[in-house]
Write a protein that holds these residues in place. Structure first.
Motif, short mmCIF file in Angstrom:
data_model
loop_
_atom_site.label_atom_id
_atom_site.label_comp_id
_atom_site.label_asym_id
_atom_site.label_seq_id
_atom_site.Cartn_x
_atom_site.Cartn_y
_atom_site.Cartn_z
N VAL A 166 40.89 44.59 38.70
CA VAL A 166 40.96 43.34 39.47
C VAL A 166 39.70 42.51 39.26
O VAL A 166 39.72 41.28 39.41
CB VAL A 166 41.15 43.67 40.97
CG1 VAL A 166 39.90 44.30 41.57
CG2 VAL A 166 41.55 42.42 41.75
N PHE A 210 39.40 39.05 37.32
CA PHE A 210 39.56 37.70 37.87
C PHE A 210 38.20 36.99 38.00
O PHE A 210 38.16 35.78 38.18
CB PHE A 210 40.25 37.76 39.23
CG PHE A 210 41.74 37.92 39.14
CD1 PHE A 210 42.56 36.82 39.00
CD2 PHE A 210 42.32 39.18 39.17
CE1 PHE A 210 43.95 36.96 38.90
CE2 PHE A 210 43.69 39.34 39.07
CZ PHE A 210 44.51 38.23 38.94
N CYS A 236 37.88 34.14 35.63
CA CYS A 236 38.44 32.84 36.05
C CYS A 236 37.42 32.06 36.87
O CYS A 236 37.28 30.84 36.74
CB CYS A 236 39.71 33.04 36.86
SG CYS A 236 40.98 33.99 36.01
N PHE A 267 43.71 32.42 34.41
CA PHE A 267 44.23 32.78 35.73
C PHE A 267 45.73 33.05 35.68
O PHE A 267 46.22 34.01 36.30
CB PHE A 267 43.94 31.67 36.74
CG PHE A 267 44.36 32.03 38.14
CD1 PHE A 267 43.51 32.78 38.95
CD2 PHE A 267 45.58 31.64 38.65
CE1 PHE A 267 43.88 33.14 40.24
CE2 PHE A 267 45.97 31.98 39.93
CZ PHE A 267 45.11 32.74 40.73
N GLY A 323 47.16 36.60 36.47
CA GLY A 323 48.05 36.67 37.62
C GLY A 323 49.35 37.36 37.27
O GLY A 323 49.84 38.23 38.02
N TYR A 358 48.53 41.18 36.38
CA TYR A 358 48.20 42.03 37.53
C TYR A 358 49.42 42.21 38.44
O TYR A 358 49.57 43.25 39.08
CB TYR A 358 47.03 41.46 38.33
CG TYR A 358 46.30 42.53 39.11
CD1 TYR A 358 45.34 43.33 38.49
CD2 TYR A 358 46.60 42.78 40.45
CE1 TYR A 358 44.69 44.33 39.18
CE2 TYR A 358 45.95 43.78 41.15
CZ TYR A 358 45.00 44.55 40.52
OH TYR A 358 44.36 45.56 41.21
N THR A 393 37.63 38.35 44.28
CA THR A 393 37.54 37.46 43.12
C THR A 393 38.84 36.67 42.93
O THR A 393 38.81 35.56 42.39
CB THR A 393 37.22 38.24 41.83
OG1 THR A 393 38.25 39.22 41.60
CG2 THR A 393 35.88 38.95 41.95
N ILE A 394 39.97 37.23 43.36
CA ILE A 394 41.24 36.49 43.26
C ILE A 394 41.20 35.26 44.17
O ILE A 394 41.57 34.16 43.78
CB ILE A 394 42.43 37.40 43.65
CG1 ILE A 394 42.49 38.62 42.74
CG2 ILE A 394 43.74 36.61 43.58
CD1 ILE A 394 43.57 39.62 43.13
N CYS A 395 40.71 35.48 45.40
CA CYS A 395 40.61 34.37 46.37
C CYS A 395 39.64 33.30 45.87
O CYS A 395 39.94 32.10 45.94
CB CYS A 395 40.16 34.89 47.73
SG CYS A 395 41.14 36.25 48.39
#
Length: 388
Positions: free
Chosen positions: A20, A23, A26, A83, A87, A90, A116-118
């Protein structure tokens, strides 16, 4: 079904090794796109076509403005593409190998990286804006990121309070979930034309700065104590030390957003206040001190451990510091020109920040080029398991 079949471990595929933390790339790509866009604006202030005249080497400044703008667009395209690809990949990992995701989420070392996704969603509107994507889409993406960032921040703090941890579990990645709130207000100026945005933006910025810096003090103290008095980080986590820079680089941007939103609310000009307010300078110079402290580690990173996805942890903090330097340089120049304080193109402080901004941006961009190239080579060679 036999007992042997029941005991069979879940099927492993290539996506099982997708971390994860990837990310974070990005985040970094969006940030370096912002840095080059800010540099293009700064160089335009020095061009002959600018309202500010005279300017040093005006023709070169205008050419450099076009070059910087093009580089910004390229990195913006990379950010959006990365991203979308991550996305989808994942999501497939989540479907095909839930156990791998579960282990990653339950680990106290890797759990913070889910922020890191947020944060990537919070920064993606910059790239979308550069690519001409409709503003409503950018606002929707930012809103999704903001909601999940707030939820995850509350959850992670609650988790820390309710669980017992060993000092060895604390890594610089712990900074990401809560201090990541400093990234939440950065894109708000993109939506300032919405009627209620100045008032809402001011409150959001104030809240994020308060919480972000409060936990920066706590977490940096804990992490520093672990590294100095308990045990050094494992080699594969050494690049995450650069995360120390993130609160200071992002903090400059968040503070400037706070002031701009306040100015819009009060219908006043923020330039004068920013010029005499020392807060952005203090934050940036603290970050710059840490940058030089960690510079030997950044340069020797290849010697301490082989390339890993975790190396992308250095991308966003470095890009954030570059953005902070350029923004401060721009504020100084705009205020000086607007007040007609300068007869010469550069004052001493402008010259210092110009040199720092250019040097930092070039250094960081070279790192990004290497990271992109090395990552693509590793993926094409099927080295994802080793890179993770």
């Amino acid at each position: 079904m036999s007992q042997a079949q029941q005991a069979q471990p879940p099927k492993i595929n290539a996506l099982s090794y997708l971390p994860v933390s990837f990310f974070g790339s990005c985040m970094g790509l969006s940030a370096i796109s912002v840095a080059w866009h800010a540099m293009s604006h700064l160089s335009l202030l020095y061009s002959k076509d600018s309202q500010y005249n005279p300017a040093p080497m005006p023709q070169f400044s205008f050419i450099f403005h076009s070059f910087a703008d093009m580089i910004s667009l390229i990195f913006a395209a990379f950010a959006v593409g990365a991203f979308l690809a991550l996305g989808i990949a994942y999501s497939l990992k989540l479907i095909t190998n839930f156990e791998s995701f579960k282990q990653e989420f339950l680990s106290p070392i890797t759990r913070p990286f889910f922020a890191t996704i947020c944060i990537a969603l919070l920064l993606l509107p910059f790239a979308l804006d550069r690519l001409g994507i409709p503003e409503k889409i950018s606002l929707f993406v930012w809103a999704i990121g903001a909601i999940f960032m707030l939820i995850f921040s509350v959850y992670i703090v609650q988790f820390w309070i309710c669980q017992k941890f060993e000092l060895a579990h604390i890594t610089p990645a712990w900074i990401i979930p809560v201090v990541g709130l400093l990234d939440l207000p950065l894109a708000l100026p993109l939506f300032s034309q919405f009627h209620a945005m100045p008032d809402i933006g001011f409150l959001i910025s104030l809240f994020c700065l308060a919480v972000g810096f409060a936990f920066t003090i706590v977490l940096c103290t804990l992490i520093f104590a672990r590294i100095v008095f308990f045990a050094k980080l494992p080699d594969k986590l050494m690049p995450t030390l650069v995360i120390f820079l993130a609160p200071f680089g992002a903090g400059v941007g968040a503070y400037m957003v706070l002031i701009s939103m306040q100015a819009l609310t009060l219908a006043e000009d923020s330039l004068g206040f920013l010029a005499i307010d020392s807060t952005p300078y203090i934050l940036f110079l603290l970050g710059l001190f840490l940058f030089f402290t960690l510079l030997p580690q950044i340069i020797q990173i290849k010697k301490c451990c082989p390339f890993r996805i975790s190396w992308w942890a250095i991308s966003f903090p470095l890009a954030a510091m570059s953005i902070a330097s350029i923004k401060i340089n721009t504020e100084i120049l705009e205020f000086s020109k607007a007040c007609a304080l300068l007869n010469s193109p550069f004052s001493h402080i402008e010259m210092v920040f110009w040199i720092v901004s250019i040097s930092l941006l070039v250094f960081v961009t070279l790192i990004f080029i290497w990271l992109i190239g090395r990552t693509l080579v590793g993926i094409l060679k099927g080295e994802l398991q080793n890179l993770a």
